[in-house]
Design a protein around this motif. Structure first.
Motif, mmCIF file in Angstrom:
data_model
loop_
_atom_site.group_PDB
_atom_site.id
_atom_site.type_symbol
_atom_site.label_atom_id
_atom_site.label_comp_id
_atom_site.label_asym_id
_atom_site.label_seq_id
_atom_site.Cartn_x
_atom_site.Cartn_y
_atom_site.Cartn_z
ATOM 1 N N SER A 199 -2.697 4.943 -9.404
ATOM 2 C CA SER A 199 -3.451 6.084 -8.842
ATOM 3 C C SER A 199 -4.039 5.661 -7.503
ATOM 4 C CB SER A 199 -4.569 6.517 -9.797
ATOM 5 O OG SER A 199 -5.445 5.439 -10.029
ATOM 6 N N MET A 200 -4.498 6.633 -6.766
ATOM 7 C CA MET A 200 -5.203 6.354 -5.514
ATOM 8 C C MET A 200 -6.681 6.588 -5.783
ATOM 9 S SD MET A 200 -2.805 5.406 -3.508
ATOM 10 C CE MET A 200 -3.507 5.384 -1.866
ATOM 11 N N ARG A 201 -7.510 5.574 -5.501
ATOM 12 C CA ARG A 201 -8.920 5.608 -5.917
ATOM 13 C C ARG A 201 -9.812 5.521 -4.687
ATOM 14 N NH1 ARG A 201 -10.661 6.813 -10.964
ATOM 15 N NH2 ARG A 201 -9.222 5.422 -12.032
ATOM 16 N N SER A 202 -10.777 6.452 -4.564
ATOM 17 C CA SER A 202 -11.714 6.336 -3.438
ATOM 18 C C SER A 202 -12.643 5.151 -3.699
ATOM 19 C CB SER A 202 -12.489 7.631 -3.236
ATOM 20 O OG SER A 202 -13.365 7.813 -4.309
ATOM 21 N N PHE B 91 0.852 -1.198 0.000
ATOM 22 C CA PHE B 91 0.000 0.000 0.000
ATOM 23 C C PHE B 91 0.888 1.248 0.000
ATOM 24 C CE2 PHE B 91 -4.272 1.757 1.045
ATOM 25 C CZ PHE B 91 -3.903 3.079 1.236
ATOM 26 N N ALA C 254 2.165 6.527 -6.834
ATOM 27 C CA ALA C 254 1.089 7.387 -7.354
ATOM 28 C C ALA C 254 1.497 8.855 -7.239
ATOM 29 C CB ALA C 254 -0.213 7.115 -6.595
ATOM 30 N N THR D 200 -9.609 5.100 0.630
ATOM 31 C CA THR D 200 -8.868 5.339 -0.606
ATOM 32 C C THR D 200 -7.761 4.297 -0.686
ATOM 33 O OG1 THR D 200 -9.308 7.694 -0.364
ATOM 34 C CG2 THR D 200 -7.586 7.074 -1.916
ATOM 35 N N ALA D 201 -7.664 3.650 -1.860
ATOM 36 C CA ALA D 201 -6.674 2.568 -1.998
ATOM 37 C C ALA D 201 -5.993 2.673 -3.363
ATOM 38 C CB ALA D 201 -7.358 1.214 -1.865
ATOM 39 N N PRO D 202 -4.781 2.095 -3.471
ATOM 40 C CA PRO D 202 -4.107 2.090 -4.766
ATOM 41 C C PRO D 202 -4.880 1.281 -5.801
ATOM 42 C CG PRO D 202 -2.556 1.571 -2.999
ATOM 43 C CD PRO D 202 -3.926 1.542 -2.388
ATOM 44 N N ALA E 135 1.286 3.979 -2.976
ATOM 45 C CA ALA E 135 0.900 5.365 -2.679
ATOM 46 C C ALA E 135 2.037 6.316 -3.059
ATOM 47 C CB ALA E 135 0.545 5.494 -1.194
#
Ligand SMILES: Cc1cc2nc3c(=O)[nH]c(=O)nc-3n(C[C@H](O)[C@H](O)[C@H](O)COP(=O)(O)OP(=O)(O)OC[C@H]3O[C@@H](n4cnc5c(N)ncnc54)[C@H](O)[C@@H]3O)c2cc1C
Length: 321
Positions: A85-88, A70, A77, A130-132, A74
């Motif tokens: 990217s970091m995606r909600s 993670f 990104a 929010t995660a990669p 991060a």
């Protein structure tokens, strides 16, 4: 072909092999990667590739590996690495959850429970975080480029035994995913079939994941131009042909959760076989220290990748003395 030029041969050129190879280079090792498949024909290339430790087995080290990956994604990104990217993410849950953070939660800085309005009337709980998210057709070529720019060599060859690779270097890393079933005669390794539908992205900004949808395992992961819709989790199924009825069911579930997908054009159907292993990933050195195994990551190979790569590299360095 590689006699005398390598300190380590990594067998396997998916996400696990490449991340391990790069960590070894960072520790000063000359590395050759041997792969039977082209980069974009690996299971890794098919992955939805969103960070989440799905069905990772019972290994107590999984939380650490996930947290390490993670943090690495991060950072990548932030650095603008292609495809990262970091995606909600919204993860409604039908089952009521126990108190406190989930076991994987320590890795995720902004994890919070969904409000009743966010989770909807059918769900009892769930999480927002929010995660990669990794777009593998962009990321894998970047990884490969990083490996070769560091002086790494790629050899395209299917090996019948790991011993063959041992002729070329003092230490071999076995990162062969499902291939380990035959190469190590490890019957705990088995496929978990995953079918996907890829549709044009109508502008979705965030992911939705419903692990316990009674209608079936469901996820919606937007990428730069498409959205990955899933999925299935079919144990011991080797069939790599997309099934039209399964695709219809995936589309129905996903559009029910995200109506904006109704008009999205279907671009492609895909199937991948997750390299699962009863008991979880195998990450250990053989007793003589000549082979370090790093396989069996099932539906979480991307999620565990950089964490397992660190451990595998450490095992190689220890084994080599
Ligand atoms: C539909 C689907 C969705 C997924 N979504 C996610 C997700 O959202 N998040 C996540 O973390 N994970 C996800 N995964 C899981 C992830 O794709 C895998 O865990 C990961 O790709 C495993 O990587 P690997 O490098 O071990 O295996 P692979 O990518 O299969 O690579 C294995 C390598 O070994 C080589 N090899 C095998 N046998 C031999 C041999 N005899 N000789 C030489 N080379 C050999 C192959 O050619 C290949 O290069 C998903 C998987 C699927 C199928």
């Amino acid at each position: 072909m590689v006699d005398g030029v390598a300190d380590v041969v990594v067998v396997g050129g998916g996400i696990i092999g490449l991340t391990t190879a790069i960590r070894l280079q960072e520790r000063g090792r000359r590395v050759v990667v041997v792969t039977a498949d082209g980069l974009l024909s690996t299971t890794s290339a098919t992955a939805a590739a969103v960070w989440f430790p799905v069905a990772t087995g019972t290994d107590s080290r999984v939380a650490d590996w996930s947290a390490t990956a993670f943090a690495e994604f991060a950072r990548q990104a932030r650095d603008g690495v292609p495809g990262v990217s970091m995606r909600s993410t919204r993860m409604p849950a039908h089952e009521r959850q126990s108190e406190g953070l989930p076991w994987w939660g320590a890795a995720v800085p902004d994890l919070r429970p969904l409000t009743a309005a966010e989770r909807g009337p059918d769900c009892a709980g769930g999480w927002s975080f929010t995660a990669p998210a990794v777009e593998m057709p962009l990321y894998l070529p970047w990884l490969l480029g990083r490996f070769t720019d560091n002086g790494g060599e790629i050899v395209h060859r299917r090996l019948d035994t790991l011993g063959r690779a041992g002729d070329w270097a003092p230490v071999v890393v076995n990162a062969t995913g499902l291939g380990a079933r035959r190469l190590c005669d490890d019957q705990a390794v088995h496929p978990v079939r995953g079918q996907l539908v890829l549709v044009r992205n109508p502008g979705l900004p965030s992911s939705t994941r419903i692990q316990d949808d009674p209608a079936g395992y469901t996820y919606i992961h937007p990428r730069s131009t498409d959205v990955v819709l899933g999925g299935t989790f079919e144990e011991d199924d080797w069939n790599t042909t997309p099934d039209p009825a399964t695709a219809e069911a995936i589309l129905a579930r996903c559009t029910a959760h995200v109506p904006a997908l109704r008009e999205a054009r279907v671009l492609r159907h895909a199937v991948g076989l997750r390299p699962a292993r009863h008991g979880g990933p195998r990450l250990e050195a053989d007793p003589d220290g000549r082979i370090v195994h790093n396989y069996g990551h099932g539906g979480a190979g991307v999620t565990l990748s950089w964490g397992c790569a660190d451990t595998a590299a450490e095992l190689v360095v220890t084994a080599a003395g």
